[in-house]
Design a protein around this motif. Structure first.
Motif, PDB file in Angstrom:
ATOM      1  N   GLY A 134       0.784  -1.224   0.000  1.00 21.85           N
ATOM      2  CA  GLY A 134       0.000   0.000   0.000  1.00 21.85           C
ATOM      3  C   GLY A 134       0.820   1.280   0.000  1.00 21.85           C
ATOM      4  N   VAL A 135       2.141   1.160   0.120  1.00 20.61           N
ATOM      5  CA  VAL A 135       2.997   2.349   0.187  1.00 20.61           C
ATOM      6  C   VAL A 135       4.067   2.330  -0.909  1.00 20.61           C
ATOM      7  N   ALA A 136       4.774   1.224  -1.046  1.00 16.61           N
ATOM      8  CA  ALA A 136       5.899   1.164  -1.982  1.00 16.61           C
ATOM      9  C   ALA A 136       5.847  -0.136  -2.769  1.00 16.61           C
ATOM     10  N   ARG A 137       5.581  -0.001  -4.064  1.00 13.41           N
ATOM     11  CA  ARG A 137       5.523  -1.176  -4.933  1.00 13.41           C
ATOM     12  C   ARG A 137       6.648  -1.190  -5.945  1.00 13.41           C
ATOM     13  N   SER A 138       7.445  -0.118  -5.993  1.00 16.03           N
ATOM     14  CA  SER A 138       8.547  -0.060  -6.951  1.00 16.03           C
ATOM     15  C   SER A 138       9.798   0.468  -6.259  1.00 16.03           C
ATOM     16  N   VAL A 139      10.937  -0.019  -6.707  1.00 18.54           N
ATOM     17  CA  VAL A 139      12.223   0.354  -6.127  1.00 18.54           C
ATOM     18  C   VAL A 139      13.182   0.717  -7.249  1.00 18.54           C
ATOM     19  N   ALA A 140      13.921   1.799  -7.081  1.00 21.89           N
ATOM     20  CA  ALA A 140      14.959   2.182  -8.033  1.00 21.89           C
ATOM     21  C   ALA A 140      16.291   2.260  -7.302  1.00 21.89           C
ATOM     22  N   LEU A 141      17.291   1.542  -7.800  1.00 25.76           N
ATOM     23  CA  LEU A 141      18.652   1.625  -7.292  1.00 25.76           C
ATOM     24  C   LEU A 141      19.425   2.485  -8.281  1.00 25.76           C
ATOM     25  N   VAL A 142      19.953   3.602  -7.798  1.00 24.03           N
ATOM     26  CA  VAL A 142      20.487   4.633  -8.679  1.00 24.03           C
ATOM     27  C   VAL A 142      21.878   5.044  -8.223  1.00 24.03           C
ATOM     28  N   THR A 143      22.754   5.304  -9.162  1.00 25.94           N
ATOM     29  CA  THR A 143      24.025   5.934  -8.844  1.00 25.94           C
ATOM     30  C   THR A 143      24.054   7.299  -9.507  1.00 25.94           C
ATOM     31  N   HIS A 144      24.659   8.265  -8.830  1.00 26.03           N
ATOM     32  CA  HIS A 144      24.622   9.635  -9.327  1.00 26.03           C
ATOM     33  C   HIS A 144      25.946  10.312  -9.041  1.00 26.03           C
ATOM     34  N   SER A 145      26.454  11.009 -10.035  1.00 27.50           N
ATOM     35  CA  SER A 145      27.702  11.744  -9.863  1.00 27.50           C
ATOM     36  C   SER A 145      27.408  13.234  -9.811  1.00 27.50           C
ATOM     37  N   PRO A 146      28.270  14.012  -9.121  1.00 24.87           N
ATOM     38  CA  PRO A 146      28.049  15.459  -9.052  1.00 24.87           C
ATOM     39  C   PRO A 146      28.006  16.123 -10.420  1.00 24.87           C
ATOM     40  N   ALA A 147      28.621  15.483 -11.423  1.00 24.65           N
ATOM     41  CA  ALA A 147      28.672  16.087 -12.752  1.00 24.65           C
ATOM     42  C   ALA A 147      27.361  15.924 -13.524  1.00 24.65           C
ATOM     43  N   ALA A 148      26.499  15.023 -13.075  1.00 23.79           N
ATOM     44  CA  ALA A 148      25.240  14.776 -13.784  1.00 23.79           C
ATOM     45  C   ALA A 148      24.243  15.902 -13.508  1.00 23.79           C
ATOM     46  N   ASP A 149      23.327  16.110 -14.454  1.00 23.47           N
ATOM     47  CA  ASP A 149      22.334  17.164 -14.257  1.00 23.47           C
ATOM     48  C   ASP A 149      21.057  16.587 -13.635  1.00 23.47           C
ATOM     49  N   THR A 150      20.130  17.447 -13.309  1.00 25.11           N
ATOM     50  CA  THR A 150      18.915  17.014 -12.615  1.00 25.11           C
ATOM     51  C   THR A 150      17.968  16.235 -13.521  1.00 25.11           C
ATOM     52  N   THR A 151      18.177  16.264 -14.832  1.00 24.96           N
ATOM     53  CA  THR A 151      17.339  15.478 -15.733  1.00 24.96           C
ATOM     54  C   THR A 151      17.432  14.008 -15.380  1.00 24.96           C
ATOM     55  N   GLU A 152      18.651  13.554 -15.087  1.00 22.93           N
ATOM     56  CA  GLU A 152      18.867  12.155 -14.714  1.00 22.93           C
ATOM     57  C   GLU A 152      18.112  11.812 -13.437  1.00 22.93           C
TER      58      GLU A 152
END
Length: 235
Positions: A134-152
């Motif tokens: 009822g709260v969380a049915r999907s999970v995303a494991l993400v890596t992010h670098s300071p050089a990436a923009d907010t679109t990612e």
């Protein structure tokens, strides 16, 4: 020609390695290990094994990936059992694919041994499941670098539970990007540092507080950390 084993060392604690991984380590002639592998885990290997540190740490000088791949191939040409001990799981943010392709190109036999990725162990630390009825049915494991923009960042905003690996330095930018994408500022955030080790710490705050940089003075830059974002992580 020897054989290379790409082994997941798990999230940190030496006894969270799999039985198969420990057995293979006990036969290793050469062990190429990541920086985040706990020293106690190397005790599974024979004392006369050749240990080679090839870890990468943010902002620090490290061994280039193509050189690690070459070391694996060269070691397999001289030894029977070569272990590449990688933090977490080799198939998640571990550059396992690059090493597999290099071994295949050189005609070196290899085997992959999965490990527990840090997101699963961190959920145990928090006593909060990554999924929640009822709260969380999907999970995303993400890596992010300071050089990436907010679109990612916005591309992952719709997942109910978000886990950012290697997101410490860009935590405020990640939070701002998620808020811009429609996530509420009151969304719970849990940070788990040095997961499953004796150095483990946790911090609970909101997405708005993370965006304001409130966690940046809390982080220990020498320790790995995970950002756990979503209603499932309310403490």
């Amino acid at each position: 020609m020897g054989k290379v084993y790409l082994i997941g060392a798990g999230p940190g604690a030496a006894d969270l390695i799999t039985v198969r991984a420990a057995r293979l380590l006990s036969t290793a002639d050469v062990v190429l290990h990541d920086a985040l592998v706990e020293p106690a885990m190397l005790d599974y290997a024979p004392g006369d094994a050749n240990f080679i540190a090839v870890g990468k740490r943010s902002g620090q000088r490290s061994v280039a990936q193509h050189l690690i791949s070459k070391l694996l191939v060269d070691a397999a040409r001289e030894h029977d059992v070569v272990v590449r001990l990688k933090g977490g799981d080799p198939m998640l943010f571990g550059r396992g694919d690059e090493e597999m392709r290099a071994l295949e190109a050189a005609g070196v036999e290899y085997e992959i041994v999965p490990g527990i990725t840090a997101a699963l162990a961190a959920a145990v630390t928090l006593r909060r499941s990554l999924t929640l009825r009822g709260v969380a049915r999907s999970v995303a494991l993400v890596t992010h670098s300071p050089a990436a923009d907010t679109t990612e960042i916005r591309e992952h905003a719709n997942a109910d539970s978000l886990v950012f690996y290697m997101g410490r330095d860009s935590a405020p930018e990640i939070a701002r990007g998620l808020i811009e994408a429609g996530r509420a500022g009151a969304t719970p955030v849990a940070i788990v540092e040095a997961c499953s080790t004796a150095r483990e710490r946790t911090l609970a705050l909101t997405l708005a507080a993370l965006a304001d940089g409130e966690a940046q003075t809390w982080f220990d830059p020498t320790q790995p950390s995970l950002l756990m974002i979503g209603d499932a992580f309310a403490l």
